[in-house]
Design an enzyme around this catalytic site. Structure first.
Site, PDB file in Angstrom:
ATOM      1  N   GLY A   1      -5.276  49.806  33.514  1.00  0.00           N
ATOM      2  CA  GLY A   1      -3.904  49.691  33.979  1.00  0.00           C
ATOM      3  C   GLY A   1      -3.043  49.015  32.933  1.00  0.00           C
ATOM      4  O   GLY A   1      -3.496  48.119  32.220  1.00  0.00           O
ATOM      5  N   TYR A   2      -1.789  49.445  32.851  1.00  0.00           N
ATOM      6  CA  TYR A   2      -0.858  48.937  31.846  1.00  0.00           C
ATOM      7  C   TYR A   2       0.092  47.914  32.454  1.00  0.00           C
ATOM      8  O   TYR A   2       0.755  48.184  33.448  1.00  0.00           O
ATOM      9  CB  TYR A   2      -0.093  50.104  31.209  1.00  0.00           C
ATOM     10  CG  TYR A   2      -1.023  50.914  30.344  1.00  0.00           C
ATOM     11  CD1 TYR A   2      -1.167  50.637  29.000  1.00  0.00           C
ATOM     12  CD2 TYR A   2      -1.824  51.904  30.901  1.00  0.00           C
ATOM     13  CE1 TYR A   2      -2.065  51.335  28.223  1.00  0.00           C
ATOM     14  CE2 TYR A   2      -2.725  52.610  30.139  1.00  0.00           C
ATOM     15  CZ  TYR A   2      -2.842  52.325  28.786  1.00  0.00           C
ATOM     16  OH  TYR A   2      -3.751  53.012  28.022  1.00  0.00           O
ATOM     17  N   LEU A   3       0.144  46.753  31.814  1.00  0.00           N
ATOM     18  CA  LEU A   3       1.053  45.687  32.218  1.00  0.00           C
ATOM     19  C   LEU A   3       2.402  45.834  31.539  1.00  0.00           C
ATOM     20  O   LEU A   3       3.433  45.484  32.111  1.00  0.00           O
ATOM     21  CB  LEU A   3       0.459  44.322  31.864  1.00  0.00           C
ATOM     22  CG  LEU A   3      -0.831  43.969  32.594  1.00  0.00           C
ATOM     23  CD1 LEU A   3      -1.526  42.792  31.921  1.00  0.00           C
ATOM     24  CD2 LEU A   3      -0.531  43.663  34.044  1.00  0.00           C
TER      25      LEU A   3
END
Length: 158
Positions: free
Chosen positions: A28-30
């Site tokens: 997942g990308y923050l």
């Protein structure tokens, strides 16, 4: 400065060569910036990491990964809503290195890619892919994981 030097290829529907390891990956990308920087969290077969990549290079980019506890990963994971992907990575021997075959799941089901990492850009350029590799997509932004996680395959995919 740690560099990631890799080439990436599409795979068709044929059988995969035998793998020496298989690992589930949740990613997942923050944060993703217009300057080529991305911050992501990953759970790879139970091991959790925070990763930062930076750069627009076709073959190489700076990559730093730091270990996270399971609890830290769980705290950060909700912030990646809408920017996630799930895949299974198969490590396959190719000559004197490993190729990483990613079989995407959920919304990206059907997509299969293979990446090979190299010690230098010269080695990357000299690499002759085996016949079971499909077309090269190294510089194709449509197949970057950060784009796949946020936009999916979209209308530009083959």
């Amino acid at each position: 400065m740690p560099l990631e030097i890799e080439r990436k290829f599409l795979l068709g529907d044929g059988p995969l060569p035998p793998a020496v390891a298989t690992e589930p990956i949740e990613q997942g990308y923050l944060a993703v910036t217009g300057t080529g920087t991305e911050v992501r969290v990953r759970r790879i077969a139970g091991r959790c990491v925070l990763g930062v990549k930076h750069g627009h290079g076709e073959l190489s980019r700076v990559e730093v990964e730091l270990p996270l506890t399971e609890s830290e990963f769980d705290d950060l994971w909700p912030a990646t809503a809408g920017a996630r992907l799930v895949k299974t990575r198969h490590s396959v021997p190719v000559r004197d290195t490993l190729a990483f075959v990613d079989v995407y799941e959920q919304e990206l089901s059907g997509l299969r890619t293979v990446e090979v990492e190299f010690p230098s850009e010269e080695a990357a350029r000299a690499f002759a892919p085996p016949r079971w590799f499909g077309p090269e997509i190294t510089g194709d932004k449509r197949y970057r994981n950060r784009r796949l996680a946020t936009e999916g395959l979209g209308p530009l995919a083959p």
